[in-house]
Design an enzyme around this catalytic site. Structure first.
Site, PDB file in Angstrom:
ATOM      1  N   GLU A  82       0.937  -1.154   0.009  1.00  0.00           N
ATOM      2  CA  GLU A  82       0.170  -0.102  -0.080  1.00  0.00           C
ATOM      3  C   GLU A  82       0.984   1.239  -0.116  1.00  0.00           C
ATOM      4  OE1 GLU A  82      -2.379   1.352   3.481  1.00  0.00           O
ATOM      5  OE2 GLU A  82      -3.788   2.213   2.335  1.00  0.00           O
TER       6      GLU A  82
ATOM      7  N   GLU B 178       4.485   4.795   3.957  1.00  0.00           N
ATOM      8  CA  GLU B 178       4.138   6.002   4.434  1.00  0.00           C
ATOM      9  C   GLU B 178       5.004   7.248   4.832  1.00  0.00           C
ATOM     10  OE1 GLU B 178       0.797   7.823   4.830  1.00  0.00           O
ATOM     11  OE2 GLU B 178       2.394   9.239   5.436  1.00  0.00           O
TER      12      GLU B 178
ATOM     13  N   ASP C 269       9.817   7.294   1.082  1.00  0.00           N
ATOM     14  CA  ASP C 269       9.236   8.035  -0.118  1.00  0.00           C
ATOM     15  C   ASP C 269       8.836   6.701  -0.849  1.00  0.00           C
ATOM     16  OD1 ASP C 269       8.560   8.955  -2.578  1.00  0.00           O
ATOM     17  OD2 ASP C 269      10.275   9.990  -2.748  1.00  0.00           O
TER      18      ASP C 269
ATOM     19  N   ASP D 251      -2.391  12.185  -2.286  1.00  0.00           N
ATOM     20  CA  ASP D 251      -2.504  13.731  -2.262  1.00  0.00           C
ATOM     21  C   ASP D 251      -2.738  14.271  -3.702  1.00  0.00           C
ATOM     22  OD1 ASP D 251      -2.029  13.747   0.599  1.00  0.00           O
ATOM     23  OD2 ASP D 251      -0.151  13.701   0.188  1.00  0.00           O
TER      24      ASP D 251
ATOM     25  N   THR E 293     -10.671   3.018   3.818  1.00  0.00           N
ATOM     26  CA  THR E 293      -9.580   3.788   4.496  1.00  0.00           C
ATOM     27  C   THR E 293     -10.114   5.138   5.216  1.00  0.00           C
ATOM     28  OG1 THR E 293      -9.273   5.443   2.911  1.00  0.00           O
ATOM     29  CG2 THR E 293      -8.031   3.500   2.636  1.00  0.00           C
TER      30      THR E 293
ATOM     31  N   PHE F 245     -10.119   8.115   4.596  1.00  0.00           N
ATOM     32  CA  PHE F 245     -10.225   9.194   3.578  1.00  0.00           C
ATOM     33  C   PHE F 245     -11.681   8.684   3.023  1.00  0.00           C
ATOM     34  CE2 PHE F 245      -7.818  13.023   2.630  1.00  0.00           C
ATOM     35  CZ  PHE F 245      -7.182  12.994   3.807  1.00  0.00           C
ATOM     36  N   GLU F 246     -11.717   7.187   2.673  1.00  0.00           N
ATOM     37  CA  GLU F 246     -13.080   7.022   2.004  1.00  0.00           C
ATOM     38  C   GLU F 246     -14.106   7.435   2.977  1.00  0.00           C
ATOM     39  OE1 GLU F 246     -15.682   3.279   0.095  1.00  0.00           O
ATOM     40  OE2 GLU F 246     -14.291   2.736   1.696  1.00  0.00           O
TER      41      GLU F 246
HETATM   42  C1  SAM Z   1      -4.709  11.737   1.193  1.00  0.00           C
HETATM   43  S1  SAM Z   1      -3.877  10.875   2.292  1.00  0.00           S
HETATM   44  C2  SAM Z   1      -4.534   9.352   2.448  1.00  0.00           C
HETATM   45  C3  SAM Z   1      -4.385   8.219   3.295  1.00  0.00           C
HETATM   46  C4  SAM Z   1      -4.852   6.996   3.153  1.00  0.00           C
HETATM   47  N1  SAM Z   1      -4.576   6.222   2.022  1.00  0.00           N
HETATM   48  C5  SAM Z   1      -6.454   6.991   3.293  1.00  0.00           C
HETATM   49  O1  SAM Z   1      -7.215   6.835   2.100  1.00  0.00           O
HETATM   50  O2  SAM Z   1      -7.164   7.447   4.361  1.00  0.00           O
HETATM   51  C6  SAM Z   1      -2.248  10.499   1.348  1.00  0.00           C
HETATM   52  C7  SAM Z   1      -1.155   9.874   2.212  1.00  0.00           C
HETATM   53  O3  SAM Z   1      -0.058   9.698   1.419  1.00  0.00           O
HETATM   54  C8  SAM Z   1       1.163   9.867   2.180  1.00  0.00           C
HETATM   55  N2  SAM Z   1       2.030  10.209   1.097  1.00  0.00           N
HETATM   56  C9  SAM Z   1       2.483  11.119   0.087  1.00  0.00           C
HETATM   57  N3  SAM Z   1       3.387  11.053  -0.664  1.00  0.00           N
HETATM   58  C10 SAM Z   1       4.001   9.874  -0.278  1.00  0.00           C
HETATM   59  C11 SAM Z   1       4.912   9.206  -1.011  1.00  0.00           C
HETATM   60  N4  SAM Z   1       5.773   9.675  -1.851  1.00  0.00           N
HETATM   61  N5  SAM Z   1       5.421   8.066  -0.442  1.00  0.00           N
HETATM   62  C12 SAM Z   1       4.721   7.402   0.772  1.00  0.00           C
HETATM   63  N6  SAM Z   1       3.634   8.139   1.275  1.00  0.00           N
HETATM   64  C13 SAM Z   1       3.311   9.517   0.655  1.00  0.00           C
HETATM   65  C14 SAM Z   1       0.858  11.044   2.767  1.00  0.00           C
HETATM   66  O4  SAM Z   1       1.685  11.276   3.827  1.00  0.00           O
HETATM   67  C15 SAM Z   1      -0.571  10.809   3.130  1.00  0.00           C
HETATM   68  O5  SAM Z   1      -0.309   9.962   4.341  1.00  0.00           O
END
Ligand code: SAM
Length: 217
Positions: A44, A69, A96, A119, A192, A194-195
């Site tokens: 994920e 994450e 990352d 994001d 999740t 966010f969903e």
């Molecule tokens: C908008 S949130 C959604 C979180 C989760 N997937 C949900 O649906 O509840 C996006 C997540 O992606 C992480 N993220 C952003 N860029 C990333 C990267 N390059 N590698 C890993 N995680 C990343 C952010 O820190 C954040 O926690």
């Protein structure tokens, strides 16, 4: 939608079995060294508060799961959900995802890749920062096993459609296959956080699955 602050996890909790830095894992990744067993590995990207990871790890004990994450507080929060579970089939890597996919994950390795509510980087000039940019989509396709699946959900129609277009013109992945919306049976019966937030606000969720062909043309 603005994001709520995440609770800080007790600093004394020993999360070392479930919270890893990229450099603590072998390069290239191997299921035997990370989990001490061979099993299909699902990845994920952007686990946030870790609802998906903790639920599927319980639902599918015969699979291994890794969440990547980038945010340390979120990664620790997710790791705390995985701490003290009976099955040792899920960990969080704090780093990352684009770099880890590029540097550490072998080709034809992953049974599934899940990206939920990435994001959106709304401003056009910032779109190159999106995790689902062309170079990362190509990496996802290469790292998936033949017949492996890529799951992408978002509440941002433009991100959804432009990703589908990128895949249609640049990738052998088959799809998109539709994913029907499922009625929530309890307050956290969502894939999740966010969903959950999106649906409780009455907004639409766009969902797609892609599959890697068994033989590349
Ligand atoms: C908008 S949130 C959604 C979180 C989760 N997937 C949900 O649906 O509840 C996006 C997540 O992606 C992480 N993220 C952003 N860029 C990333 C990267 N390059 N590698 C890993 N995680 C990343 C952010 O820190 C954040 O926690």
């Amino acid at each position: 939608m603005a994001r709520r602050a995440v609770k800080t996890i007790d600093q004394n909790l020993d999360l070392s079995q479930v919270f890893k830095k990229p450099e603590e894992l072998s390069t290239p990744w191997s299921s035997e060294t990370i989990f001490e067993r061979l099993a299909p590995l699902e990845l994920e990207i952007g686990s946030g508060k870790g609802l998906f990871l903790s639920r599927v790890a319980d639902q599918f004990p015969e699979h291994n799961f890794i969440g990547i994450e980038i945010g340390q507080k979120y990664a620790r929060f997710s790791a705390a959900r995985l701490y003290n579970r009976k099955n040792h089939n899920a960990i969080i890597v704090c780093g990352d995802a684009a770099k880890i996919l590029h540097d550490q994950i072998p080709d034809n390795f992953l049974a599934a890749v899940h990206v939920y509510f990435p994001d959106p980087w709304w401003k056009r000039a910032h779109r190159k920062r999106r995790i689902l940019r062309l170079e990362v989509l190509r990496l996802i396709e290469r790292r998936l096993q033949p017949n492996g699946t890529f799951h992408f959900w978002t509440d941002v129609e433009e991100y959804f459609l432009s990703t589908l277009e990128l895949l249609a013109s640049n990738s052998p992945l088959m799809g998109p296959f539709e994913v029907p919306e499922k009625e929530a049976e309890h307050d956290f019966d969502y894939r999740t956080h966010f969903e959950r937030r999106t649906r409780l606000h009455g907004e639409k969720v766009y969902r797609a699955i892609f599959r890697k062909p068994l033989i590349r043309d």
